[in-house]
Scaffold this motif. Structure first.
Motif, PDB file in Angstrom:
ATOM      1  N   ARG A  61       0.830  -1.214   0.000  1.00 25.45           N
ATOM      2  CA  ARG A  61       0.000   0.000   0.000  1.00 25.45           C
ATOM      3  C   ARG A  61       0.856   1.251   0.000  1.00 25.45           C
ATOM      4  O   ARG A  61       0.594   2.210  -0.735  1.00 25.45           O
ATOM      5  CB  ARG A  61      -0.927   0.012   1.227  1.00 25.45           C
ATOM      6  N   ASN A  62       1.877   1.269   0.842  1.00 27.96           N
ATOM      7  CA  ASN A  62       2.734   2.452   0.918  1.00 27.96           C
ATOM      8  C   ASN A  62       3.539   2.647  -0.353  1.00 27.96           C
ATOM      9  O   ASN A  62       3.734   3.784  -0.807  1.00 27.96           O
ATOM     10  CB  ASN A  62       3.667   2.344   2.124  1.00 27.96           C
ATOM     11  N   LEU A  63       3.999   1.547  -0.950  1.00 34.41           N
ATOM     12  CA  LEU A  63       4.730   1.663  -2.216  1.00 34.41           C
ATOM     13  C   LEU A  63       3.812   2.182  -3.311  1.00 34.41           C
ATOM     14  O   LEU A  63       4.197   3.051  -4.106  1.00 34.41           O
ATOM     15  CB  LEU A  63       5.310   0.303  -2.604  1.00 34.41           C
ATOM     16  N   GLN A  64       2.589   1.690  -3.342  1.00 32.70           N
ATOM     17  CA  GLN A  64       1.631   2.137  -4.348  1.00 32.70           C
ATOM     18  C   GLN A  64       1.288   3.614  -4.160  1.00 32.70           C
ATOM     19  O   GLN A  64       1.238   4.381  -5.123  1.00 32.70           O
ATOM     20  CB  GLN A  64       0.369   1.283  -4.261  1.00 32.70           C
ATOM     21  N   PHE A  65       1.086   4.022  -2.922  1.00 29.25           N
ATOM     22  CA  PHE A  65       0.787   5.432  -2.640  1.00 29.25           C
ATOM     23  C   PHE A  65       1.963   6.316  -3.024  1.00 29.25           C
ATOM     24  O   PHE A  65       1.785   7.399  -3.612  1.00 29.25           O
ATOM     25  CB  PHE A  65       0.459   5.603  -1.156  1.00 29.25           C
ATOM     26  N   TYR A  66       3.164   5.854  -2.709  1.00 30.64           N
ATOM     27  CA  TYR A  66       4.364   6.633  -3.052  1.00 30.64           C
ATOM     28  C   TYR A  66       4.472   6.842  -4.564  1.00 30.64           C
ATOM     29  O   TYR A  66       4.708   7.961  -5.033  1.00 30.64           O
ATOM     30  CB  TYR A  66       5.601   5.914  -2.516  1.00 30.64           C
ATOM     31  N   ILE A  67       4.283   5.772  -5.338  1.00 30.71           N
ATOM     32  CA  ILE A  67       4.439   5.891  -6.789  1.00 30.71           C
ATOM     33  C   ILE A  67       3.321   6.721  -7.402  1.00 30.71           C
ATOM     34  O   ILE A  67       3.559   7.614  -8.220  1.00 30.71           O
ATOM     35  CB  ILE A  67       4.504   4.485  -7.436  1.00 30.71           C
ATOM     36  N   GLN A  68       2.085   6.462  -6.999  1.00 31.92           N
ATOM     37  CA  GLN A  68       0.955   7.153  -7.626  1.00 31.92           C
ATOM     38  C   GLN A  68       0.869   8.624  -7.218  1.00 31.92           C
ATOM     39  O   GLN A  68       0.542   9.474  -8.041  1.00 31.92           O
ATOM     40  CB  GLN A  68      -0.363   6.446  -7.273  1.00 31.92           C
ATOM     41  N   VAL A  69       1.140   8.931  -5.963  1.00 33.92           N
ATOM     42  CA  VAL A  69       0.957  10.302  -5.459  1.00 33.92           C
ATOM     43  C   VAL A  69       2.264  11.084  -5.474  1.00 33.92           C
ATOM     44  O   VAL A  69       2.371  12.143  -6.093  1.00 33.92           O
ATOM     45  CB  VAL A  69       0.349  10.282  -4.043  1.00 33.92           C
ATOM     46  N   ASP A  70       3.279  10.554  -4.772  1.00 38.53           N
ATOM     47  CA  ASP A  70       4.529  11.311  -4.640  1.00 38.53           C
ATOM     48  C   ASP A  70       5.308  11.393  -5.941  1.00 38.53           C
ATOM     49  O   ASP A  70       6.005  12.386  -6.184  1.00 38.53           O
ATOM     50  CB  ASP A  70       5.420  10.670  -3.566  1.00 38.53           C
ATOM     51  N   VAL A  71       5.210  10.356  -6.772  1.00 38.02           N
ATOM     52  CA  VAL A  71       5.996  10.346  -8.013  1.00 38.02           C
ATOM     53  C   VAL A  71       5.162  10.813  -9.198  1.00 38.02           C
ATOM     54  O   VAL A  71       5.436  11.857  -9.796  1.00 38.02           O
ATOM     55  CB  VAL A  71       6.579   8.936  -8.281  1.00 38.02           C
ATOM     56  N   ILE A  72       4.110  10.069  -9.536  1.00 39.27           N
ATOM     57  CA  ILE A  72       3.378  10.346 -10.774  1.00 39.27           C
ATOM     58  C   ILE A  72       2.666  11.690 -10.714  1.00 39.27           C
ATOM     59  O   ILE A  72       2.801  12.521 -11.622  1.00 39.27           O
ATOM     60  CB  ILE A  72       2.392   9.194 -11.077  1.00 39.27           C
ATOM     61  N   GLU A  73       1.905  11.944  -9.658  1.00 41.93           N
ATOM     62  CA  GLU A  73       1.137  13.189  -9.589  1.00 41.93           C
ATOM     63  C   GLU A  73       2.045  14.410  -9.505  1.00 41.93           C
ATOM     64  O   GLU A  73       1.792  15.426 -10.147  1.00 41.93           O
ATOM     65  CB  GLU A  73       0.186  13.159  -8.390  1.00 41.93           C
ATOM     66  N   SER A  74       3.103  14.312  -8.720  1.00 42.74           N
ATOM     67  CA  SER A  74       4.004  15.469  -8.600  1.00 42.74           C
ATOM     68  C   SER A  74       4.717  15.746  -9.918  1.00 42.74           C
ATOM     69  O   SER A  74       4.823  16.905 -10.349  1.00 42.74           O
ATOM     70  CB  SER A  74       5.019  15.234  -7.481  1.00 42.74           C
ATOM     71  N   GLN A  75       5.191  14.691 -10.586  1.00 45.88           N
ATOM     72  CA  GLN A  75       5.865  14.896 -11.868  1.00 45.88           C
ATOM     73  C   GLN A  75       4.880  15.352 -12.943  1.00 45.88           C
ATOM     74  O   GLN A  75       5.238  16.119 -13.837  1.00 45.88           O
ATOM     75  CB  GLN A  75       6.564  13.611 -12.307  1.00 45.88           C
TER      76      GLN A  75
END
Length: 750
Positions: free
Chosen positions: A601-615
């Motif tokens: 869950r945390n890895l998925q949240f990190y990739i979808q929110v912290d990485v994809i959305e920010s970029q």
């Protein structure tokens, strides 16, 4: 005597002044027109002339060297300016032309040599005028003397010898095109003002040809280079590796769009010929020239299907069979373009802009000297004009942002409800190994069911998405997706160094991939390499989402089982102690499942929110601020690179561990679903032990200073904070590394 001297100064020898090469020829036959030049002057006074004093002989022999230089320069100019080959080429038969080429009789022509020859003719005309003026002075002087000749020709002793050396080098090394300009540019830097002016004039003549080629290329998008002398040249298949690469690329381009020559020209048609690029033109400026010419050629020759598709893209296409729909759209757009709405080059590149480009090149052409700063400024201005109009075509007319959003929705799983529905519909299918013959067809049913449930009719981009099976449990070839490798150390230990991409496969369904149909001119932006990178990220995210869903389903399954046991206990008066014993027995397993779900869950949240959305927000800000096509291409490449690097897809050690963790999670879920019949304690203990090792290794690598302390993953610290909010990961990782405190296993099950 003086008359013989004047004739010798114009290259005509006689009895008094002879050519040593001709004199030494036994048969007395003059040398042919194409005979190579001598390295040293061969005009001398005849040895049998005895009535001239030694001092006068030395003066005369020094002066007549100018006649030798004149003759050789005139021979070079006449040979280079000879256009009789055009007439003969038009009249001769193809058979005789082929025969001459095989025998090597035809010499390669050069427009740059012809231009330099025109400059040499100008110098020689000045020299002839000086000789004529000397003759007039000698005729008018009642007592003609030799000093009159030497005085009038002194300045040519600093001009003709260096020019002769120049043509010797040109002919000896077969210098032409940009190499000839480079040679002249180097010769300009000398300490003799007269010679410098002369060489600059020759260079000016050479630059006239270059500016004409630049005008043809940058104003009309046409490469006019009959003899391969321009530094922009057509791509030639000279290399086996390049041949295979270009063949693969052309096949991919053919699948992406119609047979459009502009597309293949853009990707593979032209390149910078380094051997013809003058050293005083930087590589960056040459690339700007290459880009501007390709852009102008593309704008002046748009695809016939573009405007027709632009009209249809705003109309809803009913969803039917996904595969047939995509191919039907391709066929329809190929065969029935609307001629009435076809855009013209005048519309995409107004004539006023073309005139502006031509005016800038004309100003450079009329300048007497080459100014590097002015040249670079003009090229950058022309590149900006081309990039701006290409931006207008791709970003505005072709709706680039809408397609970027569609790729984010489907390839980056932004439409989570769609993929959640798809995975639920295909869950039972994916429990079985895929059949190579029907795997795609089997997946189309859940794919379309998910689309009906979640995709609205207003989504005009879904018709471009199709599902594919690229492999069956076989890793993608490295040639399909190329990522730069980043080395990572585990806890600073070089023995755990890895720099290879992950080749672990969860199961046969790892080959699920998406394809996105792209129209002209979007292929300029969404190249096959770009779509391959999107596909690689999609496969990674889909595996992650599938793992997360399986963990959730396993928890839902056990809850359902618990409720069933409770109802049975009430109805059948089942022994409470048996039910309690069973629940106690499974508690450590669900603790392990919770650890797995917590990490996923945390890895998925990190990739979808912290990485994809920010970029994505960064990319959108860049697109809003920029009106330059090349800048937007660069921003998009940075966007994809950031997604790959911050998701750890380019770090072999991390991606292997993550793939291993997902594989263990799926194995755990499948084992737990069979827990009603029997429990294999040894297998579950092995899965738990491996999961503990891999999760600790993952945390150790990610918290290393090389990753957490670098700018390649700016939000990695947030991810680590979420994982280690209660210091559990740090404590267990330290315990595993120090072999002090191993993480608890499922020994309770025994």
């Amino acid at each position: 005597m003086l008359h013989e001297l004047l004739l010798a100064l114009l290259g005509y020898t006689g009895d008094l002044i002879i050519d040593e090469r001709e004199h030494r020829t036994s048969l007395g036959i003059p040398l042919s027109f194409d005979a190579p030049s001598a390295d040293k002057p061969t005009f001398k006074l005849a040895p049998d002339v005895s009535f001239i004093q030694p001092s006068e002989r030395d003066v005369i022999e020094r002066v007549v060297t100018l006649g030798f230089y004149y003759r050789e320069l005139d021979r070079f100019a006449t040979k280079s300016r000879n256009l009789s080959w055009i007439r003969s080429a038009n009249n001769e038969s193809p058979l005789s032309r082929a025969t001459e080429l095989l025998k090597g009789k035809k010499e390669k022509q050069s427009v740059y040599r012809r231009a330099i020859a025109n400059g040499i003719v100008e110098v020689l005309s000045v020299y002839r005028s000086a000789v004529l003026h000397i003759e007039q002075k000698l005729l008018s002087d009642p007592l003609p003397i030799l000093v009159t000749v030497t005085q009038g020709l002194n300045k040519f002793f600093v001009l003709l010898p260096p020019l002769y050396e120049l043509i010797l080098e040109i002919e000896r090394d077969d210098i032409r095109g940009g190499r000839l300009l480079n040679l002249l540019y180097k010769r300009c830097h000398c300490g003799v003002p007269e010679l410098q002016t002369c060489i600059q004039r020759l260079l000016w003549h050479g630059h006239q040809v270059m500016y004409n080629q630049l005008a043809s290329w940058m104003v009309y998008g046409i490469l006019h280079d009959q003899y391969g002398e321009f530094f922009v040249s057509r791509q030639e298949n000279t290399d086996t590796e390049r041949d295979s690469f270009q063949t693969d690329m052309l096949e991919k381009l053919a699948r992406m769009s119609t047979n459009d020559a502009s597309l293949s020209n853009w990707h593979l048609g032209f390149h910078i010929a380094l051997d013809m690029l003058p050293e005083y033109i930087p590589m960056g400026v040459a690339e700007s020239i290459l880009f501007a010419g390709k852009a102008v050629g593309l704008l002046r020759n748009p695809s016939p299907a573009f405007r027709f598709h632009d009209v249809l893209s705003h109309q809803h296409i009913p969803r039917g069979s996904q595969t047939s729909q995509v191919y039907k759209g391709r066929f329809y757009m190929q065969k029935e373009p609307s001629l009435d709405t076809k855009p013209t080059g005048q519309e995409l590149l107004p004539q006023s802009e073309a005139d502006k480009i031509e005016s800038m090149l004309q100003d450079l052409k009329e300048s007497s000297e080459f100014h590097r700063r002015s040249f670079e400024s003009a090229v950058n201005s022309i590149r900006a004009i081309a990039a701006s109009h290409l931006w207008q075509l791709v970003v505005v007319r072709a709706d680039l942002n809408g397609h970027l959003k569609a790729l984010k929705d489907y390839f980056l799983l932004a439409k989570g409800d769609f993929f959640q529905s798809f995975l639920e519909e295909s869950r039972q299918l994916m429990r079985l190994p895929p059949r190579q013959s029907t795997a795609e067809a089997d997946l189309m049913v859940p794919f379309q069911l998910a689309a009906i449930k979640t995709i609205g009719d207003e989504d005009k981009y879904f018709s471009r998405v199709s599902l594919r099976m690229t492999s069956f449990g076989i890793p993608l070839k490295s040639s399909q997706v190329d990522f730069p490798m980043v080395k990572a150390y585990v806890g600073g230990d070089p023995s755990v160094l890895s720099d290879t991409p992950s080749d672990m496969s969860l199961d046969g369904w790892d080959g699920i991939a998406l394809e996105y149909f792209v129209d002209w001119p979007l292929q300029l932006f969404f190249t096959q390499e770009v779509l391959s990178r999107y596909c690689r990220i999609f496969q990674y995210l889909l595996r992650l989402k599938r793992t997360q869903m399986e963990l959730e389903k396993s928890w839902a399954s056990v809850m359902h089982q618990g409720h069933s046991d409770f109802a049975k206990r009430r109805n059948d008066r089942m022994d409470y102690s048996v039910s309690q014993q069973r629940r106690q027995r499974f508690r450590p397993m669900w603790r392990v499942r919770e650890h797995m779900a917590f990490l996923i869950r945390n890895l998925q949240f990190y990739i979808q929110v912290d990485v994809i959305e920010s970029q994505w927000n960064v990319l959108q800000a860049h697109i809003q601020d920029s009106h330059d096509f090349t800048e937007i291409v660069g921003f998009h490449q940075e966007y994809l690179s950031a997604l790959i690097s911050q998701s750890f897809l380019d770090i072999g050690s991390v991606s292997r561990i993550l793939d291993g963790i997902m594989k263990l999670c799926l194995q755990f879920c499948w084992k737990m679903e069979n827990q009603e019949t029997s429990i294999n304690t040894a297998e579950l203990e092995h899965i738990t032990e491996e999961f503990n090792k891999k999760s600790n290794s993952l945390y150790t690598i990610l918290r290393s200073s090389r990753l957490a302390g670098s700018q390649r993953a700016p939000f990695l610290r947030r991810f680590l904070l979420r994982l280690n909010f209660n210091s559990f990961f740090e404590a267990t990782a330290r315990g595993v590394l120090n072999v002090v405190r191993p993480r608890p296993s499922l020994s309770v099950l025994q």
